[in-house]
Design an enzyme around this catalytic site. Sequence first.
Site, PDB file in Angstrom:
ATOM      1  N   CYS A 105      -1.976   1.308  -4.228  1.00 52.11           N
ATOM      2  CA  CYS A 105      -0.682   1.922  -4.573  1.00 52.11           C
ATOM      3  C   CYS A 105      -0.638   2.356  -6.028  1.00 52.11           C
ATOM      4  CB  CYS A 105       0.495   1.010  -4.230  1.00 52.11           C
ATOM      5  SG  CYS A 105       0.783  -0.373  -5.344  1.00 52.11           S
ATOM      6  N   CYS A 136       3.591   0.058  -8.298  1.00 56.19           N
ATOM      7  CA  CYS A 136       4.063  -1.303  -8.121  1.00 56.19           C
ATOM      8  C   CYS A 136       4.575  -1.864  -9.446  1.00 56.19           C
ATOM      9  CB  CYS A 136       2.928  -2.180  -7.589  1.00 56.19           C
ATOM     10  SG  CYS A 136       3.493  -3.780  -7.040  1.00 56.19           S
ATOM     11  N   CYS A 141       0.866  -1.179   0.000  1.00 52.78           N
ATOM     12  CA  CYS A 141       0.000   0.000   0.000  1.00 52.78           C
ATOM     13  C   CYS A 141       0.903   1.230   0.000  1.00 52.78           C
ATOM     14  CB  CYS A 141      -1.002  -0.005   1.154  1.00 52.78           C
ATOM     15  SG  CYS A 141      -0.323   0.147   2.805  1.00 52.78           S
TER      16      CYS A 141
END
Length: 136
Positions: free
Chosen positions: A85, A89, A11
Site C-alpha cells: 500500500c 498507511c 493492501c
Amino acid sequence: MSDKPSVLFVCVHNAGRSQMAAGWLRALAGDAVEVRSAGSLPGDQVNPAAVEAMAEVGIDISAQRPTVLTTDAVEASDVVITMGCGDACPVFPGKRYLDWQLEDPAGKGVESVRPIRDEIEGRVRGLLAELEVPTS
C-alpha cells in the site's frame, strides 16, 4: 500489547492478499486475536481466485467485503501489516509495522494465487509464533 493482540492487514484493494491473510489469521488463531483488514483504494469485491484458493484449504472468505483504510483502524491495532500500500498507511508511534512483500493476485487465476496463499499462511503462522498465540 493487551491480552488479545489486534492485527490489521492492509493492501491497496483489500481484495486479495489482505483478505487471505485475515482469513488465515481468523482460522489459525480463532478468537485469540482481533483481526482487521482494509485497503487504501478498496475494490468492489474480494478477488474470486482468492476466494477459491482459500476455499481449497477450508477457509471461507466469500462473505468478506473490501473496506476502506481508516485512521481509527490503525490506531486500534497493535500490529499493522502492509502489503504493497506504499505511503497510504498512516503511521502512529507505538505500533508495530511490518511490510510483507507479496505478489499481487489481481487478475491472476487460482493456479497463480495458490503460491501466494501458501506464502501468506507461512507468514501468518510466523506472526502468531512471535505473538505467542497458539494455533488451532
